[in-house]
Design an enzyme around this catalytic site. Structure first.
Site, mmCIF file in Angstrom:
data_model
loop_
_atom_site.group_PDB
_atom_site.id
_atom_site.type_symbol
_atom_site.label_atom_id
_atom_site.label_comp_id
_atom_site.label_asym_id
_atom_site.label_seq_id
_atom_site.Cartn_x
_atom_site.Cartn_y
_atom_site.Cartn_z
ATOM 1 N N GLY A 32 9.307 -6.458 -0.355
ATOM 2 C CA GLY A 32 10.171 -6.198 0.796
ATOM 3 C C GLY A 32 10.856 -4.852 0.795
ATOM 4 N N THR A 33 10.186 -3.822 0.261
ATOM 5 C CA THR A 33 10.805 -2.486 0.281
ATOM 6 C C THR A 33 10.922 -1.958 1.713
ATOM 7 O OG1 THR A 33 8.653 -1.456 -0.181
ATOM 8 C CG2 THR A 33 10.111 -1.872 -2.060
ATOM 9 N N ASN A 85 2.985 -3.020 13.064
ATOM 10 C CA ASN A 85 2.553 -3.083 11.666
ATOM 11 C C ASN A 85 2.706 -1.711 11.027
ATOM 12 O OD1 ASN A 85 1.146 -4.227 9.319
ATOM 13 N ND2 ASN A 85 -0.563 -2.921 9.911
ATOM 14 N N HIS A 115 0.991 0.591 8.170
ATOM 15 C CA HIS A 115 -0.233 0.679 7.359
ATOM 16 C C HIS A 115 -0.177 1.944 6.513
ATOM 17 C CE1 HIS A 115 -4.388 -0.095 6.261
ATOM 18 N NE2 HIS A 115 -4.624 1.188 6.443
#
Length: 210
Positions: free
Chosen positions: A12-13, A108, A110
């Site tokens: 969860g950075t 998102n 990526h």
């Protein structure tokens, strides 16, 4: 106020980068309503709990088949009623019904400059392994809207990172997070929260501040 639901599988950075962005004022008019992980041991859940944010584990392993999981997953998301869903290292395929229902409301992050090193099979450390094997000199990260394809949705923001001699997949992964992911994900959320994006086909235009 933009209500955000964050989906994450690991530490969860990027979730922490969102929390930090809200605290610093980089992300305005935004609140994280909940965090869902498919991994009960994900440290991201602890980050959420420490902040008083609703944290849930929802794993495909707990359901008879993927169809049953997808139904429960979508119903759980509906109950949270998010304005925006953020995939921050979430290693579960998003059900087509969810993508349709939340069209242009799922983003998102990526760890590459899409379209390079993206698509099926490119996730996590595999992205950086692929980049180093190819010998590229510049890598980076991309924030994009989620559509029915894999890493094919409209691109919101990208940031490049130089590859250093002697980089390993692990050192490159860390630097891409620090120099790109943790910067452009909060920035993208802020743009959405303050109505500064326009989508035309597969193109995203950033509107100037009023």
């Amino acid at each position: 106020m933009l209500k955000v639901l964050v989906l994450v599988s690991g530490g969860g950075t990027n979730l922490q980068a969102i929390f930090d962005g809200i605290d610093s004022g980089l992300i305005k008019n935004t609140v994280v309503e909940g965090v869902i992980s498919n991994n009960k041991n994900a440290y991201a859940l602890e980050r959420a709990k420490k902040r008083g944010v609703k944290a849930l584990c929802l794993s495909p392993k707990e359901y008879a088949d993927r169809g049953a999981f997808n139904e429960a997953f979508l119903e759980t998301v509906r109950e949270m009623a998010p304005d925006l869903i953020v995939l921050a290292g979430f290693l579960v395929v998003i059900p087509p019904a969810m993508i349709k229902e939340y069209q242009n409301r799922i983003i998102n992050i990526h760890p590459s400059l899409i379209p390079a090193f993206s698509g099926t099979g490119f996730y996590g450390l595999k992205v950086h392994e692929g980049a180093l094997a190819r010998g590229v000199k510049i890598v980076g990260a991309t924030v994009h809207f989620v559509d029915e394809g894999t890493d094919t949705g409209p691109i919101i923001l990208q940031k490049s990172v130089m590859v250093d001699p002697g980089d390993t997949p692990e050192t490159l992964q860390r630097r891409v997070m620090e120099e790109a992911e943790w910067q452009i994900l909060p920035e993208a959320i802020n743009l959405i929260a303050n109505d500064r994006l326009e989508i035309e086909g597969n193109q995203v235009r950033i509107k100037e501040k009023e």
